[in-house]
Design a protein around this motif. Sequence first.
Motif, PDB file in Angstrom:
ATOM      1  N   CYS A   6       0.853  -1.189   0.000  1.00 46.09           N
ATOM      2  CA  CYS A   6       0.000   0.000   0.000  1.00 46.09           C
ATOM      3  C   CYS A   6       0.888   1.237   0.000  1.00 46.09           C
ATOM      4  O   CYS A   6       1.766   1.369   0.855  1.00 46.09           O
ATOM      5  N   ILE A   7       0.663   2.103  -0.974  1.00 41.69           N
ATOM      6  CA  ILE A   7       1.592   3.230  -1.115  1.00 41.69           C
ATOM      7  C   ILE A   7       0.850   4.560  -1.171  1.00 41.69           C
ATOM      8  O   ILE A   7      -0.238   4.674  -1.706  1.00 41.69           O
ATOM      9  N   ASP A  39       7.456   3.923   2.076  1.00 44.52           N
ATOM     10  CA  ASP A  39       6.797   2.938   1.209  1.00 44.52           C
ATOM     11  C   ASP A  39       7.793   2.291   0.255  1.00 44.52           C
ATOM     12  O   ASP A  39       7.549   1.204  -0.261  1.00 44.52           O
ATOM     13  N   VAL A  64      -4.840   4.778  -2.528  1.00 38.49           N
ATOM     14  CA  VAL A  64      -6.141   5.434  -2.443  1.00 38.49           C
ATOM     15  C   VAL A  64      -5.913   6.918  -2.673  1.00 38.49           C
ATOM     16  O   VAL A  64      -5.082   7.523  -1.989  1.00 38.49           O
ATOM     17  N   GLY A 117       4.189   1.323   4.573  1.00 41.72           N
ATOM     18  CA  GLY A 117       5.278   2.097   5.169  1.00 41.72           C
ATOM     19  C   GLY A 117       4.941   2.308   6.633  1.00 41.72           C
ATOM     20  O   GLY A 117       3.785   2.183   7.036  1.00 41.72           O
ATOM     21  N   SER A 120       3.215   7.829   6.740  1.00 39.09           N
ATOM     22  CA  SER A 120       3.286   8.613   5.520  1.00 39.09           C
ATOM     23  C   SER A 120       3.618  10.039   5.921  1.00 39.09           C
ATOM     24  O   SER A 120       3.115  10.557   6.912  1.00 39.09           O
ATOM     25  N   ALA A 126       0.918   7.279  10.994  1.00 31.07           N
ATOM     26  CA  ALA A 126       1.548   5.994  11.303  1.00 31.07           C
ATOM     27  C   ALA A 126       0.578   4.995  11.917  1.00 31.07           C
ATOM     28  O   ALA A 126       0.893   4.299  12.879  1.00 31.07           O
ATOM     29  N   ILE A 127      -0.645   4.952  11.386  1.00 28.00           N
ATOM     30  CA  ILE A 127      -1.642   4.012  11.912  1.00 28.00           C
ATOM     31  C   ILE A 127      -2.378   3.220  10.830  1.00 28.00           C
ATOM     32  O   ILE A 127      -3.096   2.275  11.138  1.00 28.00           O
ATOM     33  N   THR A 128      -2.231   3.606   9.565  1.00 28.56           N
ATOM     34  CA  THR A 128      -3.069   3.011   8.527  1.00 28.56           C
ATOM     35  C   THR A 128      -2.858   1.498   8.411  1.00 28.56           C
ATOM     36  O   THR A 128      -3.816   0.749   8.219  1.00 28.56           O
TER      37      THR A 128
HETATM   38  N1  LIG Z   1      -3.850   7.011   0.427  1.00 34.33           N
HETATM   39  C1  LIG Z   1      -3.181   5.880   0.683  1.00 34.33           C
HETATM   40  N2  LIG Z   1      -3.213   4.857  -0.192  1.00 34.33           N
HETATM   41  C2  LIG Z   1      -2.522   3.702   0.051  1.00 34.33           C
HETATM   42  N3  LIG Z   1      -1.778   3.509   1.129  1.00 34.33           N
HETATM   43  C3  LIG Z   1      -1.706   4.499   2.029  1.00 34.33           C
HETATM   44  C4  LIG Z   1      -2.392   5.738   1.868  1.00 34.33           C
HETATM   45  N4  LIG Z   1      -2.122   6.519   2.929  1.00 34.33           N
HETATM   46  C5  LIG Z   1      -1.304   5.819   3.732  1.00 34.33           C
HETATM   47  N5  LIG Z   1      -1.036   4.601   3.197  1.00 34.33           N
HETATM   48  C6  LIG Z   1      -0.155   3.554   3.745  1.00 34.33           C
HETATM   49  O1  LIG Z   1      -0.163   3.629   5.153  1.00 34.33           O
HETATM   50  C7  LIG Z   1       1.153   3.903   5.657  1.00 34.33           C
HETATM   51  C8  LIG Z   1       1.058   4.741   6.906  1.00 34.33           C
HETATM   52  O2  LIG Z   1       0.394   5.943   6.637  1.00 34.33           O
HETATM   53  P1  LIG Z   1      -0.151   6.920   7.771  1.00 34.33           P
HETATM   54  O3  LIG Z   1      -0.917   6.082   8.731  1.00 34.33           O
HETATM   55  O4  LIG Z   1      -0.992   7.925   7.053  1.00 34.33           O
HETATM   56  O5  LIG Z   1       1.073   7.543   8.391  1.00 34.33           O
HETATM   57  C9  LIG Z   1       1.882   4.527   4.489  1.00 34.33           C
HETATM   58  O6  LIG Z   1       3.275   4.373   4.605  1.00 34.33           O
HETATM   59  C10 LIG Z   1       1.297   3.742   3.313  1.00 34.33           C
HETATM   60  O7  LIG Z   1       1.896   2.451   3.236  1.00 34.33           O
END
Ligand SMILES: Nc1ncnc2c1ncn2[C@@H]1O[C@H](COP(=O)(O)O)[C@@H](O)[C@H]1O
Lengths: 250, 323
Positions: A6-7, A39, A64, A117, A120, A126-128
Amino acid sequence: MKIAVCISHVPDTATKINIAKDEKTIDPNGVTYIINPYDEFAVEEALKMKEKFGGDSEVIAISVGGDNNKETIRKALAMGVDRGILLKDENFRDSFGIAKALSDEIKIQGCTLVFFGKQSVDYDNAITGQLTASMLGYSCIAVVVNLKIDGDKIIAEREIEGGKEVVEAKLPAVITAQKGLNEPRYASLKGIMAAKKKIIEEKQAASFESLTEVIRLKKPAPKKPGRILGTDSSVVPELVKLLHEEAKVI
Amino acid sequence: MAKTILAVLEQRENKLKKSAYEVVTTAVSLSKQLNLNAKAVVIGNDIGNLDEIVKYGMGDITHFKNGDLANYSSTAYTDIVTGFVKEIEAEYILFSDTAFGKDLAPRVAAKLNAGCLIDCVHLEVSDGNLVATRPVYAGKALMELKPKSEIKVITIRPNVFKAHSSENNVITNIVTKEVTSPDLSTRVIEFKKSEGKLDVAEADIIVSGGRGLKDPENFKLIEDLAEALGAAVGASRAVVDAGWRSHREQVGQTGKTVSPSLYIACGISGAIQHLAGMSSSKYIVAINKDKDAPIFSIADYGIAGDVFEILPKLTEEIKKIKT
Ligand SMILES: Nc1ncnc2c1ncn2[C@@H]1O[C@H](COP(=O)(O)O)[C@@H](O)[C@H]1O
Ligand SMILES: Cc1cc2nc3c(=O)[nH]c(=O)nc-3n(C[C@H](O)[C@H](O)[C@H](O)COP(=O)(O)OP(=O)(O)OC[C@H]3O[C@@H](n4cnc5c(N)ncnc54)[C@H](O)[C@@H]3O)c2cc1C
């Protein structure tokens, strides 16, 4: 094995951030977007696992967001990912909404190993990954710097304050990648050419009402400029005095 | 009946962590502003310093206990917290934004359909509603947001919300519940402590070195100052990439985000990605021979001079006031 990565598509870390007129988003003018730095570690690890598991293993990159996210998907394809999926939504979604869209698609694709990752660098949540894993009922190990998979057994090391936790889990699983997990490969010229022919499937992401609402985005208050006390060690006693008596931090 | 705010406390190696007191203090303060009951929960085996919590004004603590739960297990901990939230009908669930909180909070949120307010640096109640402020784009912007879900999950940045011991003595009731057959399918089997060194993410003072140190050997100067101050050693990415220091010491956008009381940057230029990780420090000191280095724009005190001349003197002066 089907592996998903997922990126996210984020502003370059050196970019100056300006707030848009709506005071809720950033002004995209002059902003260069890149694949989220963490990512790249996720993509690299997914490709390594494909090589390890062999057979008919494939790696699918999922993102997404808006049409522009295709640039980032293309980057992953150039590194060696087999195909891409864009879950289209031009509107803002919170992490919960992103995780919902991702988990639905991962279920459809039947991926048993999913890389994210660690974080992001746009919203820095850092929870997705953890949300997605929980929605799928998969194991989840976050902030991973070392990964071993043997059969369906996983042993991973994750970075925490003051050391590393060694975690044991089973497939299916979500892993979120931290710097140090691997050295991401560069896209070769051949890879970049091949990526042009690879498929990016576009689907509308099911609509979702975010569980949080942005009230506004603002610039942090500028820090008042400090004092340069001098240019050599003669001012050290003054510095120590200030830290001790004015700042009271030592 | 008033709803509940639940503080989820972190223990490691059978001791409550400092961040647990910050979470308790914040939960107690929010409970007053939002007219909620405040409760706390901790999961583990015997917890040596659990009694300490009485000083922070929390009246109701539940300790879920099991010999296999001394170490973190995301599966078991998620089940326990989620079950407890349902049992007590908690509306707000508060964690510290540590590796532990960051792992558990979203897992619990997904199970409870709760919106997540992550890494908050400010929480305010306005017209009876919670408004959270959190840094985004590595601190280049601040986002204010509000929850829309019935249950809300919040994590607070460590070191930002201070723990206060409470003046009026609250009588603390600690209930211990034995946990039977927890789901340990994902669990920590070992903790590899990094050789007795203080971690930048937890330190109250950090002394960081960059490329201006010229050579990995010269980090001795940084280590000496850190030792005199009881501080952690940090590093810029340039010296981590060069292999002089380990990645766990890296401060910045792709390293750790820190908010110590004092951050001393030595021979670090202050690239935007470095500032991203440390600009919320309470006091910043910069030592750099280039008076135009960007690090000075956010430093409270600076010396525009040579680290090799200044650091030994600084260590010496610190030792003087410490004795
Ligand atoms: N819009 C998105 N589409 C796909 N993967 C995502 C998206 N946003 C975040 N991620 C994934 O979730 C991780 C953590 O993102 P976050 O929780 O927003 O810090 C990222 O490193 C990506 O691997
Ligand atoms: C995607 C991405 C992510 C990044 N993430 C991070 C991150 O997390 N953390 C991070 O730190 N960087 C990060 N960077 C790198 C960042 O852009 C800088 O390259 C890096 O911070 C520079 O490190 P430095 O200050 O040690 O080195 P330099 O920029 O080379 O600065 C050295 C400084 O030392 C001074 N100096 C030299 N000799 C002396 C002396 N004798 N006495 C005193 N001062 C002296 C010089 O004046 C100079 O200002 C990232 C970059 C990218 C592209």
